[in-house]
Design a protein around this motif. Structure first.
Motif, mmCIF file in Angstrom:
data_model
loop_
_atom_site.group_PDB
_atom_site.id
_atom_site.type_symbol
_atom_site.label_atom_id
_atom_site.label_comp_id
_atom_site.label_asym_id
_atom_site.label_seq_id
_atom_site.Cartn_x
_atom_site.Cartn_y
_atom_site.Cartn_z
ATOM 1 N N LEU A 192 14.980 20.169 42.139
ATOM 2 C CA LEU A 192 14.242 20.076 43.400
ATOM 3 C C LEU A 192 13.800 21.457 43.880
ATOM 4 N N GLY A 193 14.669 22.448 43.708
ATOM 5 C CA GLY A 193 14.302 23.806 44.100
ATOM 6 C C GLY A 193 13.157 24.347 43.265
ATOM 7 N N MET A 194 13.208 24.085 41.951
ATOM 8 C CA MET A 194 12.122 24.529 41.077
ATOM 9 C C MET A 194 10.820 23.817 41.443
ATOM 10 N N ALA A 195 10.907 22.523 41.737
ATOM 11 C CA ALA A 195 9.707 21.759 42.106
ATOM 12 C C ALA A 195 9.059 22.328 43.361
ATOM 13 N N LEU A 196 9.873 22.705 44.331
ATOM 14 C CA LEU A 196 9.342 23.276 45.568
ATOM 15 C C LEU A 196 8.613 24.587 45.287
ATOM 16 N N GLY A 197 9.226 25.446 44.493
ATOM 17 C CA GLY A 197 8.585 26.714 44.164
ATOM 18 C C GLY A 197 7.291 26.526 43.398
ATOM 19 N N CYS A 198 7.286 25.593 42.440
ATOM 20 C CA CYS A 198 6.085 25.339 41.642
ATOM 21 C C CYS A 198 4.957 24.776 42.500
ATOM 22 N N ALA A 246 19.457 16.461 50.131
ATOM 23 C CA ALA A 246 18.478 15.380 49.942
ATOM 24 C C ALA A 246 17.619 15.187 51.187
ATOM 25 N N GLY A 247 18.232 15.174 52.354
ATOM 26 C CA GLY A 247 17.481 14.985 53.592
ATOM 27 C C GLY A 247 16.557 16.145 53.886
ATOM 28 N N SER A 248 17.028 17.361 53.655
ATOM 29 C CA SER A 248 16.213 18.543 53.916
ATOM 30 C C SER A 248 15.045 18.634 52.947
ATOM 31 N N VAL A 249 15.302 18.356 51.662
ATOM 32 C CA VAL A 249 14.228 18.399 50.665
ATOM 33 C C VAL A 249 13.201 17.309 50.948
ATOM 34 N N MET A 250 13.665 16.145 51.395
ATOM 35 C CA MET A 250 12.740 15.057 51.732
ATOM 36 C C MET A 250 11.740 15.505 52.795
ATOM 37 N N ILE A 251 12.238 16.158 53.835
ATOM 38 C CA ILE A 251 11.368 16.658 54.908
ATOM 39 C C ILE A 251 10.371 17.673 54.361
ATOM 40 N N VAL A 252 10.869 18.609 53.567
ATOM 41 C CA VAL A 252 10.033 19.671 53.017
ATOM 42 C C VAL A 252 8.968 19.107 52.078
ATOM 43 N N MET A 253 9.347 18.127 51.254
ATOM 44 C CA MET A 253 8.393 17.567 50.288
ATOM 45 C C MET A 253 7.292 16.756 50.976
ATOM 46 N N LEU A 254 7.609 16.102 52.078
ATOM 47 C CA LEU A 254 6.563 15.398 52.827
ATOM 48 C C LEU A 254 5.524 16.394 53.343
ATOM 49 N N VAL A 255 5.992 17.546 53.799
ATOM 50 C CA VAL A 255 5.070 18.577 54.276
ATOM 51 C C VAL A 255 4.272 19.164 53.116
ATOM 52 N N MET A 256 4.932 19.395 51.970
ATOM 53 C CA MET A 256 4.216 19.918 50.804
ATOM 54 C C MET A 256 3.175 18.917 50.310
ATOM 55 N N LEU A 279 8.814 12.987 44.925
ATOM 56 C CA LEU A 279 10.057 13.721 45.161
ATOM 57 C C LEU A 279 10.662 13.340 46.510
ATOM 58 N N ALA A 280 9.799 13.227 47.524
ATOM 59 C CA ALA A 280 10.279 12.808 48.848
ATOM 60 C C ALA A 280 10.856 11.400 48.790
ATOM 61 N N GLY A 281 10.160 10.495 48.107
ATOM 62 C CA GLY A 281 10.638 9.125 47.986
ATOM 63 C C GLY A 281 11.961 9.037 47.252
ATOM 64 N N ALA A 282 12.108 9.817 46.181
ATOM 65 C CA ALA A 282 13.359 9.833 45.428
ATOM 66 C C ALA A 282 14.515 10.324 46.306
ATOM 67 N N CYS A 283 14.223 11.297 47.159
ATOM 68 C CA CYS A 283 15.262 11.807 48.073
ATOM 69 C C CYS A 283 15.676 10.741 49.093
#
Length: 346
Positions: free
Chosen positions: A255-261, A199-209, A228-232
């Motif tokens: 979350l992984g699929m969302a990042l790829g998309c 959750a913490g790692s995806v939050m960081i990545v989604m803010l950048v995306m 997605l970042a907010g949900a994390c």
């Protein structure tokens, strides 16, 4: 409802983070109580670290509430464009696949749910449908750019199927996107092994995306990434050590699929591998461990995925999580810097 803020897109992105976080935090306690009363809990792998046995029975499927928050906030704040529907569709379908997997684990009281083949078939089907829709509906170019190096045209082998006015099938790009999306799905899933790590790692990545999407003038994608970042963030309140709930495959696969998309929509397919470099490293650690063991009957890592290796070396769970967050932040910053510099030159 938020049309009055249409002239302030930066505020809309910020609002998406906040509202998604609040919705997740508001609904999660009710969901946890329901799961506990229904005796729906996590099944811990028997060969994992012994310290994780206390996690047995902890409520799982927290990803359900995360997806509810993402769907509601994305449609509430952003315009329901074809781009949004495709991103939400791929993410939710993958989440449903994870939900079936989680349900199978709970029903059979074991740490393994659907067979690997069944999960992969579902993931590849979703990835293929998204890739074809991205090219034919959104007009995404079948190219992959390595900033400052080269742009590969993966549309050179394209077949036009005479259905619904013609559907272009760029075979090389389709193969690449399938590998990217399915790889990210399982990489994030493998990372979800410690309290708060995924959750913490995806939050960081989604803010950048979200920042990349905003910079690329695709506001709907920026809002989607922000939700997605907010949900994390909201989920982390309950998933921090010791966790009250786990996201399960429902959350991690989605979350992984969302990042790829998002990488496909924003044309950052290569850069996303750096931004999500922590997930790539976790996945590679498992692949290397399996291949090396099959060949030599020896192990390179004390245990795979990578976060368990450091646990075996004596790091506490919280130390591993915080240090991996830092690594994720550094890689995300590096990837964004590469993207930003490349966009300036472009």
């Amino acid at each position: 409802m938020f049309s009055m803020f249409a002239a302030y897109p930066t505020f809309l992105v910020f609002l998406a983070v906040v509202i998604s976080m609040v919705v997740t935090m508001a609904l999660m306690p009710v969901w946890i109580r329901f799961l506990r009363s229904s005796h729906i809990g996590q099944q811990v792998r028997a060969d994992g670290p012994q310290s994780h046995l206390v996690k047995q029975g902890t409520p799982t499927m927290g990803g359900v509430i995360m997806l509810v928050a993402v769907i509601a906030c994305t449609l509430l704040i952003g315009a329901p464009t074809p781009e949004i529907w495709l991103l939400l569709g791929a993410t939710v379908l993958t989440g449903l696949l994870g939900l079936v997997d989680d349900g199978s684990k709970v029903a059979h009281e074991r740490s393994l749910g659907l067979t690997p083949k069944a999960k992969l078939v579902g993931q590849f089907a979703i990835a293929t449908a998204f890739a074809l829709a991205a090219v034919n509906v959104l007009g995404v170019e079948p190219t992959v750019t390595i900033p400052f190096v080269y742009t590969f045209d993966l549309g050179i082998l394209t077949t036009v199927v005479p259905v619904a006015g013609g559907i272009a099938v760029p075979w090389l790009y389709l193969l690449f996107v399938n590998i990217l999306l399915v790889g990210m799905c399982n990489a994030v899933n493998l990372t979800d092994g410690l309290d708060g790590l995924a959750a913490g790692s995806v939050m960081i990545v989604m803010l950048v995306m979200a920042a990349i999407a905003y910079r690329s003038d695709v506001l709907p994608s920026a809002i989607f990434a922000a939700t997605l970042a907010g949900a994390c963030v909201g989920f982390l309140w309950f998933n921090s050590y010791p966790a009250d709930i786990f996201m399960g495959d429902t959350g991690s696969l989605a979350l992984g699929m969302a990042l790829g998309c998002l990488a496909v929509v924003t044309k950052t397919e290569f850069v996303s591998l750096i931004i999500g470099g922590l997930f790539v490293a976790e996945a590679l650690s498992v692949m290397i461990q399996v291949l090396y063991y099959k060949k030599t009957k020896k192990r390179i890592f004390l245990m795979a995925p990578l976060h368990h290796h450091f646990e075996k070396k004596g790091w506490s769970e919280t130390k591993v999580v915080v240090r991996f967050w830092i690594v994720s932040g550094v890689l995300a910053a590096l990837g964004f810097s590469l993207y930003f510099a490349g966009s300036l030159v472009g």
